[in-house]
Enzyme design. Structure first.
Site, PDB file in Angstrom:
ATOM      1  N   HIS A 172     -14.673   1.720  -8.058  1.00 28.96           N
ATOM      2  CA  HIS A 172     -13.762   1.030  -7.143  1.00 28.96           C
ATOM      3  C   HIS A 172     -13.763  -0.461  -7.446  1.00 28.96           C
ATOM      4  CE1 HIS A 172     -11.964  -0.551  -3.503  1.00 28.96           C
ATOM      5  NE2 HIS A 172     -11.490   0.667  -3.286  1.00 28.96           N
ATOM      6  N   GLU A 185      -5.415   2.221  -8.612  1.00 27.98           N
ATOM      7  CA  GLU A 185      -5.347   1.267  -7.504  1.00 27.98           C
ATOM      8  C   GLU A 185      -5.100  -0.142  -8.057  1.00 27.98           C
ATOM      9  OE1 GLU A 185      -7.505   2.661  -3.717  1.00 27.98           O
ATOM     10  OE2 GLU A 185      -9.029   1.818  -5.015  1.00 27.98           O
TER      11      GLU A 185
END
Ligand code: PGA
Length: 265
Positions: free
Chosen positions: A88, A175
């Protein structure tokens, strides 16, 4: 392929009671859903939350031992956790995770029997400098280095090899870092259009086909994350053709997250 809708609660909420309330709310609102729903709460809440598929937000790349503060894949499996987020952008930015450490974590997670949601994405600066494709290619290739999928070897394979993983064990989350909210997905200034996201998803799938092969690439779910909410979910799922969503801020409201799940059905 079932759409994968993942809640990333990040470092929220502040108490077990609130975590249980949100979790129960989600659970009660989605019985019989055709989507695959995964909730990734902070580690400390994992043991008490039951009845939905659980994911962790991080895992360490070693099995056990003198690594103060870390959590292993085996510990997560023992708690009944099925998925783990790896790579992430917040971990890359605040905790110095690199393509190399991300790769080690993916390998160890797969060896531990966890399914991986491998996050990639360019920052605003990288996008503005025209480096988006280069960054995504590097993150993807390095992150999957030495990882065999469905019997197909990664070309950078050398030395030790992860046991052949089930293709269903790896999911890619695209993302764009500049689209990730700081809590409220309705307040983010700029989001990628569904056309752009569709383009990137083709780009990622082509890269996967180059790394492995077309057949393998077709079986990997590519999901979108970055200020996903109940108003834009349909667009990213239906128009952009993404196979799921990684939802941060909006997953802390059971009502909002349920609406997102329903749009994936
Ligand atoms: P967001 O977070 O939906 O709040 O933008 C997504 C993520 O960081 O996974």
């Amino acid at each position: 392929m079932k759409p994968l809708i993942v809640a990333n609660w990040k470092m929220n909420p502040s108490s077990q009671k609130e975590a249980e309330d949100i979790f129960e709310g989600i659970k009660n609102g989605i019985s019989g859903t055709s989507a695959e729903v995964v909730v990734c709460p902070p580690f400390v809440f994992l043991a008490e939350l039951k009845g939905l598929t659980l994911g962790a937000q991080n895992v360490y790349s070693e099995e056990k031992g003198a690594f103060t503060g870390e959590i292993s894949g085996a510990m997560l499996k023992d708690l009944g956790v099925e998925y783990v987020l790896i790579g992430h952008s917040e971990r890359r930015k605040y905790f110095n995770e690199t393509d190399e450490s991300v790769n080690k974590k993916i390998k160890k997670a797969l060896e531990s029997g966890l399914k991986v949601i491998f996050c990639i994405g360019e920052t605003a600066q990288e996008r503005n400098e025209g480096k988006k494709e280069e960054v995504l290619e590097r993150q993807l290739k390095q992150g999957l280095k030495n990882i065999e999928l469905a019997g197909v070897r990664h070309p950078l394979t050398s030395g030790c090899l992860t046991p052949a993983s089930n293709i269903k064990d790896v999911n890619i989350a695209y993302e764009p870092v500049w689209a990730i909210s700081s809590g409220d997905p309705y307040k983010t200034k700029e989001l990628p259009t569904t056309e752009k996201v569709k383009e990137i998803s083709f780009f990622i799938r082509n890269l996967l086909a180059k790394i492995y092969n077309q057949e393998t690439a077709e079986k990997i779910r590519i999901i979108y994350g970055g200020s996903a909410n109940s108003e834009n979910a349909q667009g990213y799922l239906k128009d952009a053709g993404m196979q799921g969503l990684l939802v941060g801020g909006a997953s802390l409201s059971a009502e909002e997250f349920i609406k997102i799940i329903k749009s994936a059905e």
